[in-house]
Each structure stands twice: as C-alpha cells, then as structure tokens.
Design an enzyme around this catalytic site. Structure first.
Site, PDB file in Angstrom:
ATOM      1  N   ARG A   6     -15.999  -2.609  -2.166  1.00  0.00           N
ATOM      2  CA  ARG A   6     -14.753  -2.000  -2.387  1.00  0.00           C
ATOM      3  C   ARG A   6     -13.359  -2.484  -2.588  1.00  0.00           C
ATOM      4  O   ARG A   6     -13.041  -2.068  -4.081  1.00  0.00           O
ATOM      5  CB  ARG A   6     -13.976  -1.441  -0.903  1.00  0.00           C
ATOM      6  CG  ARG A   6     -13.089   0.207  -1.381  1.00  0.00           C
ATOM      7  CD  ARG A   6     -13.047   0.363   0.093  1.00  0.00           C
ATOM      8  NE  ARG A   6     -12.025  -0.484   1.220  1.00  0.00           N
ATOM      9  CZ  ARG A   6     -12.869  -1.212   2.471  1.00  0.00           C
ATOM     10  NH1 ARG A   6     -14.429  -0.847   2.742  1.00  0.00           N
ATOM     11  NH2 ARG A   6     -12.195  -1.522   2.965  1.00  0.00           N
ATOM     12  N   ASP A  39       0.798  -1.025   0.317  1.00  0.00           N
ATOM     13  CA  ASP A  39       0.091  -0.282   0.192  1.00  0.00           C
ATOM     14  C   ASP A  39       1.251   1.227  -0.100  1.00  0.00           C
ATOM     15  O   ASP A  39       0.439   2.220   0.129  1.00  0.00           O
ATOM     16  CB  ASP A  39      -0.793  -0.124   0.798  1.00  0.00           C
ATOM     17  CG  ASP A  39      -2.472  -0.747   1.092  1.00  0.00           C
ATOM     18  OD1 ASP A  39      -2.555  -1.115  -0.347  1.00  0.00           O
ATOM     19  OD2 ASP A  39      -2.780  -1.337   1.777  1.00  0.00           O
ATOM     20  N   TRP A  92     -11.933  -1.014  -6.514  1.00  0.00           N
ATOM     21  CA  TRP A  92     -10.362  -1.060  -6.382  1.00  0.00           C
ATOM     22  C   TRP A  92     -10.757  -1.421  -7.987  1.00  0.00           C
ATOM     23  O   TRP A  92      -9.596  -0.675  -8.956  1.00  0.00           O
ATOM     24  CB  TRP A  92      -9.535  -1.808  -5.399  1.00  0.00           C
ATOM     25  CG  TRP A  92      -9.598  -2.059  -3.944  1.00  0.00           C
ATOM     26  CD1 TRP A  92      -9.752  -2.678  -3.390  1.00  0.00           C
ATOM     27  CD2 TRP A  92      -9.332  -0.204  -3.539  1.00  0.00           C
ATOM     28  NE1 TRP A  92      -9.656  -1.745  -1.840  1.00  0.00           N
ATOM     29  CE2 TRP A  92      -9.953  -0.340  -1.970  1.00  0.00           C
ATOM     30  CE3 TRP A  92     -10.066   0.642  -3.550  1.00  0.00           C
ATOM     31  CZ2 TRP A  92      -9.590   0.715  -1.091  1.00  0.00           C
ATOM     32  CZ3 TRP A  92      -9.561   2.615  -2.963  1.00  0.00           C
ATOM     33  CH2 TRP A  92      -9.605   1.827  -2.107  1.00  0.00           C
ATOM     34  N   ASP A  95      -6.640  -4.664  -4.032  1.00  0.00           N
ATOM     35  CA  ASP A  95      -6.023  -3.748  -3.905  1.00  0.00           C
ATOM     36  C   ASP A  95      -5.433  -3.258  -4.481  1.00  0.00           C
ATOM     37  O   ASP A  95      -4.873  -1.584  -4.202  1.00  0.00           O
ATOM     38  CB  ASP A  95      -5.973  -3.299  -2.380  1.00  0.00           C
ATOM     39  CG  ASP A  95      -7.304  -4.101  -1.941  1.00  0.00           C
ATOM     40  OD1 ASP A  95      -7.619  -5.694  -1.620  1.00  0.00           O
ATOM     41  OD2 ASP A  95      -7.804  -3.209  -0.177  1.00  0.00           O
TER      42      ASP A  95
END
Length: 380
Positions: free
Chosen positions: A233, A103, A237, A161
C-alpha cells in the site's frame, strides 16, 4: 488488430457489468449506512459511526468520497444528501485540531472539496481551506517535509502516505492564488522522492528525519514486514501520489518517479496473478494480500496513462485492468445485504486483524472502475 478489438470489447463488457453491480450494491449500502461514517464491517455490516467515536480518524473521508463519486456517476440525490451529512458531522473534528495529523487531505478532499467542486458550496470551500491550513502548518521548513503524526517521539517522522494528502495543498493554491501551499507540496514531494523512494522503485513507508537538518536517520518497516521490505500500500500511495503531483505541476521528475514505482508494482503484482501481496518482500508464508493496495495502484496507473504518449498507455491501462479484474474475481463480495465490496484488505502486515474489507479499498476500486468508464469526478 482484430484480436485487440475483441479484447477491448471484452473489457468494455466487463466494466459495464461491474458498474451495474456497483450501482446495485452501493444503492443498498447507502440506504443502510446513510451519513454514518464507516471503516471496517463487522460480520458483514458497518456498525456504529466514527463521527461519534473518533471523528478525527484518518479514513473518515472515504465513505463521503464514495457517495460523491456515485452522485456524480448516477445523479441520484440520496448520495448527495448522505455525503452532505457526512461532511457536516466532520465539522466536529475542527474543534479537536490537536488530534488531527497529515491525513486531513484524505479527510476533506473526499468530502468538502468534492462537494465544492461538484456543487459550488462555499461552506465546503471554507472547510477545505481550514484543512489545507492545518496541513500546511505541519510543514517543517528546516527538513522540508510535512510531519506525519503527533507526539513528542514523532517530531521528525514523515511517511509515504502523505503524497496522497498534498493534493489538498495544490488545490488550495489554485483556489486562492497563494503559492505558499503549492511550494510546501513541492518541497515535501522532493524530500519524499529523495528519502523514501529507492532506486529500484520500491519505497520506505517511514522516514525518521533529523528535524533540524532533514537528514534521514532511520527507515523502519512501519506497516510492512520490516526494514527494507516493500509494503504494497505504501507503493500504491507513492505510485498514485507522484502521478498526482505531476498532474498538478507538470514537472517531469514526478511522472518519472511515478512510472518507476509503477513498474516495480506491476512486476511484483504479476508474480501473484495480479493479486497484490501485503508486502512484496515478505516471507512466502503466511500469505497476506492487500486488496486496498491493488485498488489504489490501479487508480495511479490510470492517472499515469493520462499523461504518457499513446504507445505507452497500454502498459498502464492494461495493468490496471488486470489488477481490478483479478481482484473482482477473487476478492469481491456482491451480496447486497452485506456491506463493502472488496475483501482481503490488510491494515498492516503485523497487525492482529486478518484479511478484511476496509472502506478505502472500496473507494479506490469504485474510482478506478468509474474512471475507466469516464464516469468519475476528479477528487484529487
């Protein structure tokens, strides 16, 4: 034609009104929060500073991203000064590289890279390069994926993600003309497209891969309801992430994938009046929404609209507008004395926390509104 023009005028009026509310609320919030790094408000206020308690936390770039977006839109210096403070504090994370994961894109695209793009700050460019090297170092060349998390039990884990983190690698390749970074991004995107995106446009959150071969061994539910469910979500993404990969590469397969995921998201969001559920395949009760998914998906839909023929744009632009407008009506808190705009976020379906405001929900909501008004800066 006349009806369409009326709707466009209504949309423009609504966007200008919401932009005014954003400016008022963010001005008050910036004065209160400054260069502290927030995450989730407590009793309506952002308390503490993640730079002091968890400088490596994955959401730490989103407040900086909001500040840079507001600085670009308004030119107000207080946003720039606060954003620079956030960026400086995050330097401490580079001394704890073992705690960082994939991330780093979320963390430094919105802070250092945004700063460099807007001001030309060479120190910020170096920070972005450091983050890109960390992300590239997580690439597994045998399985052709970027490892998500740390720990001995997570060696073969990739998650959807990361499609939102690999734009950091595209940026790096463009900056230093080194094709290695883009190549890593492409290989990861291809693996995610093959292993995580299902034929109907829904997505797995997690793929547990054989780290020696890249074979998909398992796809657990992750932050969604369960295995084979559809965590919204994660859908967002993928929707935005593949659209961004097309933005940087112009490879049609990424745009086609983004559109497939988008159609799935739009169809499901429409079933609940454009207020996205936390998981599109969860039981009817309890009802959990996720405003952060809707805001991110809206940005992705607007990104797709940039690249499709004129007759296709309406589908994506109007769907983004419907989602944003529905969430603004039902989920937005415009109280200047309270921190955060979008309520009704959900970190994870089975998490102990209920529906709450989350910093990245506000980031994507603000980005989407600014983009529809041509006031945004491209952070990705």
């Amino acid at each position: 034609m006349e009806k369409r023009e009326e709707l466009q005028q209504e949309k423009k009026k609504w966007l200008e009104e919401v932009y005014g509310k954003i400016c008022t609320k963010m001005s008050a919030e910036c004065t209160r929060v400054g260069d502290r790094i927030p995450y989730i408000p407590e009793n309506g206020r952002y308390e503490g500073d993640l730079a002091e308690t968890d400088v490596c936390w994955w959401t730490n770039g989103f407040w900086g991203g909001i500040l840079w977006q507001m600085y670009h839109a308004t030119g107000e210096e207080k946003y720039r000064l606060a954003a620079e403070g956030v960026e400086n504090k995050m330097d401490a994370a580079f001394t704890s590289i073992g705690k960082l994961n994939h991330d780093v894109g979320f963390m430094w695209l919105h802070t250092a890279v945004a700063d460099y793009r807007l001001t030309g700050n060479t120190k910020s460019r170096e920070r972005g390069e450091n983050a890109a090297n960390i992300l590239a170092g997580r690439f597994n060349p045998l399985g052709k994926f970027i490892r998500a998390w740390n720990g001995d039990s997570n060696i073969g884990w990739m998650i959807i993600d990361c499609m939102m983190n690999i734009p950091l690698l595209y940026w790096m390749s463009g900056e230093n003309k080194d094709p290695r970074f883009k190549s890593i991004a492409l290989m990861h995107a291809d693996t995610a497209m093959e292993k995580l995106v299902r034929p109907d446009g829904s997505c797995n959150h997690i793929g547990i891969m054989d780290p020696l071969t890249g074979d998909l061994l398992e796809a657990p539910g992750g932050q969604g309801y369960g295995e084979n469910s559809s965590w919204s979500r994660g859908q967002a993404w993928a929707l935005y992430g593949f659209a961004l990969s097309y933005h940087h590469t112009k490879e049609e397969k990424y745009l086609d994938t983004a559109k497939r995921v988008a159609h799935y998201f739009i169809a499901n969001a429409a079933m609940t009046d454009y207020l996205p559920l936390c998981d599109f395949r969860a039981p009817e009760e309890p009802v959990y929404y996720d405003s952060t998914a809707g805001a991110c998906a809206a940005c992705g839909l607007l990104e797709i609209a940039r690249f499709v023929p004129e007759n296709e744009k309406k589908l994506y632009e109007d769907s983004a507008y419907r989602i944003l407008r529905a969430m603004e009506e039902h989920f937005a808190n415009w109280d200047e004395d309270a921190d955060a705009i979008l309520e009704m976020g959900k970190v994870a379906y089975h998490g102990e926390a209920g529906q709450e405001a989350i910093i990245y929900g506000d980031y994507f909501f603000i980005e989407a509104i600014l983009r529809m008004l041509d006031k945004d800066c491209f952070i990705w």
